[in-house]
Design an enzyme around this catalytic site. Sequence first.
Site, PDB file in Angstrom:
ATOM      1  N   LYS A  66      49.719  33.307  37.907  1.00  0.00           N
ATOM      2  CA  LYS A  66      49.471  32.703  39.222  1.00  0.00           C
ATOM      3  C   LYS A  66      48.137  31.956  39.314  1.00  0.00           C
ATOM      4  O   LYS A  66      48.041  30.976  40.031  1.00  0.00           O
ATOM      5  CB  LYS A  66      49.525  33.777  40.315  1.00  0.00           C
ATOM      6  CG  LYS A  66      50.912  34.357  40.552  1.00  0.00           C
ATOM      7  CD  LYS A  66      50.860  35.231  41.793  1.00  0.00           C
ATOM      8  CE  LYS A  66      52.069  36.105  41.932  1.00  0.00           C
ATOM      9  NZ  LYS A  66      52.058  36.846  43.202  1.00  0.00           N
ATOM     10  N   ASP A  78      46.900  23.542  50.750  1.00  0.00           N
ATOM     11  CA  ASP A  78      45.768  24.306  51.295  1.00  0.00           C
ATOM     12  C   ASP A  78      45.968  25.819  51.161  1.00  0.00           C
ATOM     13  O   ASP A  78      45.021  26.561  50.937  1.00  0.00           O
ATOM     14  CB  ASP A  78      45.572  23.974  52.785  1.00  0.00           C
ATOM     15  CG  ASP A  78      45.088  22.541  52.966  1.00  0.00           C
ATOM     16  OD1 ASP A  78      44.650  21.932  51.973  1.00  0.00           O
ATOM     17  OD2 ASP A  78      45.159  22.040  54.111  1.00  0.00           O
ATOM     18  N   ASN A  87      52.235  30.554  43.377  1.00  0.00           N
ATOM     19  CA  ASN A  87      53.405  31.337  42.960  1.00  0.00           C
ATOM     20  C   ASN A  87      54.696  30.514  42.980  1.00  0.00           C
ATOM     21  O   ASN A  87      55.749  31.011  42.605  1.00  0.00           O
ATOM     22  CB  ASN A  87      53.549  32.617  43.802  1.00  0.00           C
ATOM     23  CG  ASN A  87      54.172  32.360  45.161  1.00  0.00           C
ATOM     24  OD1 ASN A  87      54.181  31.229  45.658  1.00  0.00           O
ATOM     25  ND2 ASN A  87      54.703  33.398  45.771  1.00  0.00           N
ATOM     26  N   ASP A 102      53.270  33.919  49.235  1.00  0.00           N
ATOM     27  CA  ASP A 102      53.081  35.361  49.438  1.00  0.00           C
ATOM     28  C   ASP A 102      52.575  35.701  50.840  1.00  0.00           C
ATOM     29  O   ASP A 102      52.966  36.723  51.418  1.00  0.00           O
ATOM     30  CB  ASP A 102      52.110  35.927  48.394  1.00  0.00           C
ATOM     31  CG  ASP A 102      52.754  36.073  47.027  1.00  0.00           C
ATOM     32  OD1 ASP A 102      53.994  36.206  46.963  1.00  0.00           O
ATOM     33  OD2 ASP A 102      52.026  36.045  46.017  1.00  0.00           O
ATOM     34  N   GLY A 123      42.570  47.493  48.588  1.00  0.00           N
ATOM     35  CA  GLY A 123      42.781  46.672  47.393  1.00  0.00           C
ATOM     36  C   GLY A 123      42.188  45.294  47.587  1.00  0.00           C
ATOM     37  O   GLY A 123      41.982  44.838  48.732  1.00  0.00           O
ATOM     38  N   ALA A 124      41.876  44.646  46.473  1.00  0.00           N
ATOM     39  CA  ALA A 124      41.252  43.315  46.551  1.00  0.00           C
ATOM     40  C   ALA A 124      41.762  42.408  45.432  1.00  0.00           C
ATOM     41  O   ALA A 124      41.037  41.541  44.947  1.00  0.00           O
ATOM     42  CB  ALA A 124      39.728  43.457  46.494  1.00  0.00           C
ATOM     43  N   LYS A 152      34.694  43.270  44.104  1.00  0.00           N
ATOM     44  CA  LYS A 152      35.898  42.437  44.267  1.00  0.00           C
ATOM     45  C   LYS A 152      36.251  42.250  45.743  1.00  0.00           C
ATOM     46  O   LYS A 152      36.730  41.193  46.157  1.00  0.00           O
ATOM     47  CB  LYS A 152      37.081  43.023  43.489  1.00  0.00           C
ATOM     48  CG  LYS A 152      37.007  42.694  41.998  1.00  0.00           C
ATOM     49  CD  LYS A 152      38.092  43.377  41.204  1.00  0.00           C
ATOM     50  CE  LYS A 152      39.486  42.826  41.452  1.00  0.00           C
ATOM     51  NZ  LYS A 152      40.487  43.594  40.641  1.00  0.00           N
ATOM     52  N   TYR A 212      57.166  48.305  46.390  1.00  0.00           N
ATOM     53  CA  TYR A 212      58.566  48.464  46.815  1.00  0.00           C
ATOM     54  C   TYR A 212      59.381  49.352  45.874  1.00  0.00           C
ATOM     55  O   TYR A 212      60.590  49.511  46.056  1.00  0.00           O
ATOM     56  CB  TYR A 212      59.253  47.103  46.989  1.00  0.00           C
ATOM     57  CG  TYR A 212      59.291  46.254  45.740  1.00  0.00           C
ATOM     58  CD1 TYR A 212      60.223  46.494  44.746  1.00  0.00           C
ATOM     59  CD2 TYR A 212      58.396  45.222  45.571  1.00  0.00           C
ATOM     60  CE1 TYR A 212      60.251  45.725  43.602  1.00  0.00           C
ATOM     61  CE2 TYR A 212      58.416  44.436  44.443  1.00  0.00           C
ATOM     62  CZ  TYR A 212      59.346  44.700  43.450  1.00  0.00           C
ATOM     63  OH  TYR A 212      59.363  43.934  42.321  1.00  0.00           O
ATOM     64  N   GLY A 233      57.804  47.462  51.234  1.00  0.00           N
ATOM     65  CA  GLY A 233      57.435  46.251  50.500  1.00  0.00           C
ATOM     66  C   GLY A 233      58.588  45.322  50.152  1.00  0.00           C
ATOM     67  O   GLY A 233      58.374  44.179  49.748  1.00  0.00           O
TER      68      GLY A 233
HETATM   69  P1  ATR Z   1      47.836  42.394  42.556  1.00  0.00           P
HETATM   70  O1  ATR Z   1      47.793  40.975  42.088  1.00  0.00           O
HETATM   71  O2  ATR Z   1      49.220  42.976  42.646  1.00  0.00           O
HETATM   72  O3  ATR Z   1      47.051  42.608  43.819  1.00  0.00           O
HETATM   73  P2  ATR Z   1      45.693  43.315  40.846  1.00  0.00           P
HETATM   74  O4  ATR Z   1      45.022  42.013  41.012  1.00  0.00           O
HETATM   75  O5  ATR Z   1      45.770  43.904  39.489  1.00  0.00           O
HETATM   76  O6  ATR Z   1      47.180  43.277  41.389  1.00  0.00           O
HETATM   77  O7  ATR Z   1      45.001  44.359  41.855  1.00  0.00           O
HETATM   78  C1  ATR Z   1      45.295  45.708  41.818  1.00  0.00           C
HETATM   79  C2  ATR Z   1      44.506  46.417  42.934  1.00  0.00           C
HETATM   80  O8  ATR Z   1      44.806  47.816  42.870  1.00  0.00           O
HETATM   81  C3  ATR Z   1      42.995  46.287  42.780  1.00  0.00           C
HETATM   82  O9  ATR Z   1      42.428  46.199  44.066  1.00  0.00           O
HETATM   83  C4  ATR Z   1      42.624  47.605  42.089  1.00  0.00           C
HETATM   84  O10 ATR Z   1      41.305  48.021  42.299  1.00  0.00           O
HETATM   85  P3  ATR Z   1      40.097  47.503  41.327  1.00  0.00           P
HETATM   86  O11 ATR Z   1      39.721  46.143  41.841  1.00  0.00           O
HETATM   87  O12 ATR Z   1      39.039  48.496  41.502  1.00  0.00           O
HETATM   88  O13 ATR Z   1      40.676  47.459  39.944  1.00  0.00           O
HETATM   89  C5  ATR Z   1      43.594  48.544  42.758  1.00  0.00           C
HETATM   90  N1  ATR Z   1      43.808  49.767  41.961  1.00  0.00           N
HETATM   91  C6  ATR Z   1      44.537  49.885  40.841  1.00  0.00           C
HETATM   92  N2  ATR Z   1      44.492  51.162  40.382  1.00  0.00           N
HETATM   93  C7  ATR Z   1      43.702  51.852  41.253  1.00  0.00           C
HETATM   94  C8  ATR Z   1      43.273  53.240  41.350  1.00  0.00           C
HETATM   95  N3  ATR Z   1      43.640  54.138  40.437  1.00  0.00           N
HETATM   96  N4  ATR Z   1      42.463  53.576  42.388  1.00  0.00           N
HETATM   97  C9  ATR Z   1      42.079  52.659  43.314  1.00  0.00           C
HETATM   98  N5  ATR Z   1      42.461  51.362  43.275  1.00  0.00           N
HETATM   99  C10 ATR Z   1      43.265  50.966  42.264  1.00  0.00           C
END
Ligand code: ATR
Length: 273
Positions: A66, A78, A87, A102, A123-124, A152, A212, A233
Amino acid sequence: MIKTGVIGHPIAHSKSPLIHNHWIAQYGLEGSYEALDIPPEDLTKRLPELLRDEGYAGFNLTIPHKEIAMDICDVIDDTARAIGAVNTVWIQDNQIHGTNTDAFGFMENLHTTSGIGAALILGAGGAAKAVIYGLLQAGVMDIRIANRTRSKAQALATDPRISVVDWDNREQALIGADLLVNTTALGMDGQPALDIALDNLAEGATVCDIVYAPLMTDLLIRAQRRGNAVITGIGMLLHQARPAFEKWYGVLPDVSPLLIEKLSSSGLTGGSK
Ligand code: ATR
């Protein structure tokens, strides 16, 4: 015959062929949608060849393509630029166009943001970016991001309406939130459950998981048990596919109960497109 598909690496578990081929049949179109496994080092060469020389009208792109696709497209809209990821691509006048559906998928699945003043996003990663973009566009004024890796989350806080919360303070950040969204991989089959007590969450708040598989994650089960509205999801997966299909086939398809049933009974695995 309009040829389309999804490109990823790996791609075996993708549900996109099931979704798009269902619509091709439903609308009686002459088309095909395939899953193509292309490693990231080959995408820059292969994607233009497929679109310019091999007759494909467009593709969905999924992990890990992506972000790379941003550099391959001639024209990026944009939305894709704001999210930082493409995507969906299509060819028009020999130019490769890219967008990102998305955020649309998330917002359609959420259905309404009326009553959502504050949202906590866990998450980020790429999914979080799309969710946050959608919520900002919809006018949500208080968006809190908690991520294991704080830097992040910080990188996504590019708008005064966004604040960053320490991962360890995620439960406190539930106070006053009308929406909780899990965009991490936690809760997906094969991953540990998301560790968050929901005591601070208001009864009227909505909890949404973008995982999901399984459909009802531990988070959603616990939220539902205490009376919160929950959103699975699968809807985001289905709704993000709609504007992509429209780009290629000229029809904005609907998400019918039959399609949801087909997808649910197809053995959902993994957690990405
Ligand atoms: P996507 O594109 O699906 O969002 P990604 O970019 O790999 O996938 O992001 C995965 C997210 O899950 C991240 O925010 C990750 O946290 P980090 O930035 O710290 O890696 C989070 N994540 C994955 N495993 C985790 C865990 N065991 N505990 C907390 N956060 C987790």
